[in-house]
Scaffold this motif. Structure first.
Motif, short mmCIF file in Angstrom:
data_model
loop_
_atom_site.label_atom_id
_atom_site.label_comp_id
_atom_site.label_asym_id
_atom_site.label_seq_id
_atom_site.Cartn_x
_atom_site.Cartn_y
_atom_site.Cartn_z
N TYR A 76 0.87 4.28 -2.68
CA TYR A 76 0.72 5.67 -2.26
C TYR A 76 1.90 6.52 -2.73
N THR A 96 2.91 3.96 10.60
CA THR A 96 3.50 5.05 9.82
C THR A 96 4.99 5.19 10.07
N LEU A 127 -4.08 5.88 4.35
CA LEU A 127 -4.30 5.88 5.80
C LEU A 127 -5.54 5.08 6.18
N SER A 128 -6.53 5.08 5.29
CA SER A 128 -7.74 4.30 5.55
C SER A 128 -7.41 2.80 5.58
N ARG A 129 -6.58 2.36 4.64
CA ARG A 129 -6.18 0.95 4.62
C ARG A 129 -5.37 0.60 5.86
N GLY A 145 -5.66 2.00 8.64
CA GLY A 145 -6.60 2.00 9.75
C GLY A 145 -7.21 0.64 10.00
N GLY A 146 -7.40 -0.14 8.95
CA GLY A 146 -7.91 -1.50 9.12
C GLY A 146 -6.97 -2.36 9.95
N ARG A 174 -3.39 9.84 -0.20
CA ARG A 174 -3.04 9.71 1.22
C ARG A 174 -4.22 9.23 2.05
N ARG A 175 -5.41 9.73 1.74
CA ARG A 175 -6.60 9.33 2.50
C ARG A 175 -6.84 7.83 2.39
N GLU A 176 -6.74 7.30 1.16
CA GLU A 176 -6.94 5.87 0.95
C GLU A 176 -5.85 5.07 1.65
N TRP A 212 0.83 -1.20 0.00
CA TRP A 212 0.00 0.00 0.00
C TRP A 212 0.87 1.25 0.00
N MET A 262 -1.44 3.44 14.66
CA MET A 262 -1.06 4.19 13.47
C MET A 262 0.37 4.70 13.59
#
Length: 304
Positions: free
Chosen positions: A27, A55, A38-40, A42-43, A34-36, A23, A51
């Motif tokens: 990115y 990260t 971080l969303s992934r 988040g899972g 970036r939103r997608e 991922w 996080m």
């Protein structure tokens, strides 16, 4: 969430799953925003990873990427401008010279990823100077003020620029370096990711001027240019790098068909970016082996 990730979380809860690295690669290369990204991530956080842990493992921490200090007494570093009439008019790069240089030396162009001249690439230039080479690392972002200090902004800046002009800037940098007063007339180039692509491009556009190229996980030049490649070329790939590796079979077939001088090494279980010691993708044994091969290659091919 894939079953593979769930299994990894159950058996090795402290190991970042491979999909997270994939991922990040998507990115970093603009395939997801970036939103997608971080969303992934988040899972994974829901299943036990913070996080911060994720990260910090994936996003570069350039405080870790200094093997050679900028003020090491064995080297001398400075910023030098060069003309680029077909590019942005003028470029600038980071020139690193062995302080005790007594004669002209082989010169090596160091080419950054898709985010400008970050601290890791500057350190690579210093490492080369410690081995007796004159190293020059241009900053593609110089026309916009230079690397901004963080990768997200640097990536957006580079994406906004005319790629053809960036390529012309690196061609101009290669010509500048080969004819530098400290050069022995032998030009090498090493690049990473986007920089690996630029090495492949140089090998195709200026085959007579590039005496040795090392491409770390870079895609090939445009198909219509590849028949010009002569080499020598050293290609360093990571087995988990699906995106770049998908381009290799066709490129290799062309290199074989034209009798180009090349060697490819595939580093098993390594990720794209495995040489970059500022991220969790870093693989120390693979990076050290790949770097020793790089230094040996340049030492052999760039003799005066």
């Amino acid at each position: 969430m894939s079953e593979q990730i769930k299994d990894e979380l159950q058996t090795e809860p402290r190991v970042i799953p491979q999909e997270a690295f994939d991922w990040y690669d998507e990115y970093a290369h603009g395939l997801i925003n970036r939103r997608e990204f971080l969303s992934r991530l988040g899972g994974l956080a829901v299943l036990g990873f913070t996080m911060t842990t994720l990260t910090s493992a994936l996003i570069p921490n350039y405080a870790l990427a200094e093997q050679v200090s900028f003020n090491d007494p064995a080297i001398k570093a400075s910023y030098v401008k060069f003309e680029s009439p077909k590019g942005h008019g003028e470029g600038q790069g980071y020139l690193v010279v062995p302080r005790e240089l007594k004669d002209n030396a082989p010169v090596v162009l160091v080419i950054h990823e898709n985010r400008g001249l970050n601290p890791y690439i500057k350190d690579v230039a210093r490492r080369l100077a410690m081995q007796g080479f004159v190293a020059f690392a241009p900053d593609a972002l110089y026309p916009l003020g230079g690397y901004p200090g963080n990768d997200d902004e640097g990536r957006a800046m580079q994406k906004s620029m005319d790629k053809a002009k960036i390529e012309e800037d690196f061609l101009a940098a290669a010509a500048f370096l080969k004819s530098h007063e400290l050069s022995n007339g032998k030009l090498g180039a090493v690049g990473f990711c986007f920089g690996g692509y630029i090495v492949n491009m140089l090998a195709a556009i200026i085959p007579e001027q590039l005496d040795a190229g090392v491409a770390f996980y870079g895609t090939p030049a445009a198909k219509e240019l590849r028949n010009n490649v002569k080499g020598p070329l050293l290609v360093q790939l990571a087995s988990l790098d699906k995106r770049v590796n998908a381009t290799w079979p066709e490129y290799e077939a062309q290199l074989k068909a034209i009798g180009a001088d090349y060697k490819m090494y595939m580093y098993q279980d390594a990720n794209h970016g495995f040489h970059n010691d500022s991220t969790g993708r870093y693989s120390e044994p693979d990076a050290e082996l790949a770097w020793s091969r790089t230094i040996d290659f340049f030492a052999d091919k760039l003799k005066a």
